[in-house]
Design a protein around this motif. Structure first.
Motif, short mmCIF file in Angstrom:
data_model
loop_
_atom_site.label_atom_id
_atom_site.label_comp_id
_atom_site.label_asym_id
_atom_site.label_seq_id
_atom_site.Cartn_x
_atom_site.Cartn_y
_atom_site.Cartn_z
N UNK A 136 15.52 35.09 10.60
CA UNK A 136 16.59 34.68 10.84
C UNK A 136 16.03 32.58 11.19
N UNK A 137 17.09 32.62 12.13
CA UNK A 137 17.01 30.33 11.23
C UNK A 137 17.55 29.71 10.71
N UNK A 138 18.71 31.05 9.93
CA UNK A 138 19.40 30.45 8.95
C UNK A 138 20.32 29.91 9.54
N UNK A 327 13.94 30.71 17.62
CA UNK A 327 14.23 29.91 17.52
C UNK A 327 13.54 28.32 16.91
N UNK A 328 12.75 29.24 17.30
CA UNK A 328 11.42 28.32 16.34
C UNK A 328 11.71 27.99 14.61
N UNK A 329 11.91 29.14 13.96
CA UNK A 329 12.56 28.66 12.81
C UNK A 329 13.96 28.09 12.45
N UNK A 330 15.00 28.57 13.21
CA UNK A 330 16.53 27.88 13.60
C UNK A 330 15.54 26.28 13.39
N UNK A 338 7.44 21.92 10.19
CA UNK A 338 6.76 23.22 9.49
C UNK A 338 6.89 23.94 10.88
N UNK A 339 7.05 24.58 10.69
CA UNK A 339 6.96 25.92 11.61
C UNK A 339 5.70 26.57 12.47
N UNK A 340 5.13 26.02 13.63
CA UNK A 340 4.27 26.18 13.91
C UNK A 340 3.61 27.33 14.19
N UNK A 341 4.36 28.30 14.37
CA UNK A 341 4.60 29.63 15.61
C UNK A 341 3.68 29.19 16.78
N UNK A 342 3.34 30.47 17.39
CA UNK A 342 3.08 30.48 19.28
C UNK A 342 2.11 31.13 18.64
N UNK A 343 0.75 30.86 19.87
CA UNK A 343 0.41 32.27 20.65
C UNK A 343 0.49 33.57 21.18
#
Length: 478
Positions: A136-138, A327-330, A338-343
């Motif tokens: 996803x994200x593209x 949504x984070x990736x996109x 940079x995609x920081x990720x999520x806890x």
């Protein structure tokens, strides 16, 4: 950045137009003839063509037909002098997006360009369905693995290959436009135009002429014949968004279109046959509108040949983590961070929140967290700030705290004596919001417009209206 090709043999106009559009953040290519323009269409990745009707060698209509044969989904705006209007109308009937009379008004031209670019994106940008995690994200996508979403995918598959009218229903923010685009892209008309009409965004007195066009002399200022969106989309698909808010006078004309496959331009007597598929969407309670006489019963039954319901996000909470990672990736890709990720703790908060604004609100929430993120995985505090609307803005800014806004409102209310207090407060708030978006984006109007959910021409008009000053610290992109 959108790439626009200008085909015009007038050197001065072409150079002026190139300078204007470059300043707006567009990447410009130029050609002085139809033949030269076609070579660029064949070799360049273009988002829009602005084409003059009078050209040496191949004329404008011949050039358009050749462009359309190479790239049928590439939007083309025709520039024409008054004397060649009929030729421009013919090109529009053949699939040109719109035509503009010379000399044209620059703000109006910029609006048409933005609309054409958006239409081109809708036609040419695929909408993924049920995307695989990690891919996803593209592209834009309809995301979800829950049972309600599986039913949506099946319904899209069943109706896409037909010409049936489809009524897409669901709360605001559930993704009705994405579903309409997916239906179009999987339909037998996917090589034909796809035009979106928002029945709320266009004033009632303009909506009818926008949809059906008008004849010369139909009203004050109608100096030439105008083809409407329905006629422009002949052979293709028209998506009527927010149809539940359509005025009753226009509902009757849409009913005739569905029943007889024909329209009449404003001020005209000729019946014009059109072949368009209608997709419609609403978040309104149409049954209540029927009972109150605000929506035609005959149109209601014509529209709901197939009804496709989109579930609210609170009814498919199992999809929230998948949507969040999408949504984070996109947005990290779009924002160049940079995609920081999520806890896990932050994800738990997202699962528990009721999301009255549905998927759109979730996407906006993730976008806010990325704006203020400093590289660490998104935390519960980040989510709480984004949901509450309190961004952690370093160094101050219009919304670093709400005390200033509150004090301004108190002062305005206690001062009294204004008949336009509400409008004044709204203008003040809009001015502050736009200023903050420009500050966050370093003066980049394209990114600020995307952040605010506005078109670029609309943002320009607001900047001028509120006399906003800012410094551009980064290059415009789109």
């Amino acid at each position: 950045m959108s790439t626009i090709l200008i085909i015009d043999d007038d050197d001065q106009l072409r150079k002026s137009f190139e300078k204007l559009l470059s300043a707006e953040g567009y990447d410009i290519r130029c050609a002085a003839s139809g033949e030269a323009g076609l070579k660029l269409v064949e070799t360049e990745s273009l988002d829009l063509v602005v084409l003059d009707m009078r050209l040496p060698g191949m004329n404008g209509l011949e050039t358009f037909e050749a462009i359309h044969a190479i790239e049928p989904k590439l939007p083309v705006i025709i520039m024409t002098a008054y004397g060649t209007t009929e030729t421009a109308i013919e090109a529009t009937k053949l699939g040109a997006f719109d035509y503009i009379l010379k000399p044209f008004d620059i703000p109006d031209m910029l609006v048409v360009i933005e609309e054409a670019l958006e239409a081109g994106r809708f036609m040419r940008s695929p909408v993924d369905m049920n995307a695989v995690p990690g891919q996803q994200g593209v592209r834009e996508a309809i995301i979800g693995r829950s049972k309600p979403m599986q039913d949506v995918y099946k319904a899209i598959g069943r109706v896409s290959s037909t010409d049936a009218t489809v009524l897409i229903r669901g709360e605001s923010g559930t993704g009705k436009e994405l579903v309409a685009r997916a239906i179009y892209q999987h339909s037998l008309r996917n090589d034909k135009p796809f035009l979106v009409i928002n029945c709320v965004a266009i004033p009632e007195n303009l909506l009818e002429s926008e949809l059906f066009g008008y004849e010369r002399g139909a009203f004050t200022g109608a100096s030439h014949r105008r083809v409407g969106k329905i006629e422009q989309a002949n052979g293709g698909t028209v998506f009527l968004d927010e149809i539940g808010d359509m005025p009753s006078s226009i509902q009757a004309k849409i009913l005739r279109l569905l029943q007889e496959k024909s329209i009449e331009r404003l001020g005209g007597r000729d019946t014009i046959s059109v072949d368009v598929r209608i997709l419609a969407a609403t978040n309104r309670n149409l049954e209540k509108a029927l009972a109150e006489g605000r929506f035609r019963e005959d149109l209601y039954y014509r529209l709901k040949v197939v009804t496709l319901w989109l579930p609210p996000l609170r009814e498919r909470r199992d999809d929230i983590e998948l949507l969040t990672r999408y949504f984070l990736s996109r947005y990290s890709r779009e924002m160049g961070v940079d995609n920081p990720g999520i806890t896990a703790e932050a994800l738990q908060i997202l699962r528990q929140y009721p999301w009255p604004g549905n998927v759109r609100e979730l996407g906006n929430c993730i976008q806010k967290t990325l704006i203020f993120n400093r590289g660490a995985p998104i935390s519960p505090e980040d989510i709480n700030q984004a949901i509450s609307g309190q961004g952690n803005v370093e160094g101050g800014g219009a919304f670093a705290g709400d005390e200033g806004v509150q004090q301004w409102i108190v002062n305005a209310l206690t001062a009294g004596g204004s008949d336009n207090l509400f409008e004044s407060c709204m203008d003040r708030f809009a001015s502050m919001l736009i200023s903050e978006a420009l500050r966050i984006t370093g003066g980049n109007r394209s990114r600020a417009a995307k952040l605010l959910g506005l078109s670029r021409p609309t943002l320009h008009s607001k900047i001028e209206k509120y006399h906003l000053k800012f410094e551009t610290s980064v290059k415009e992109t789109s």
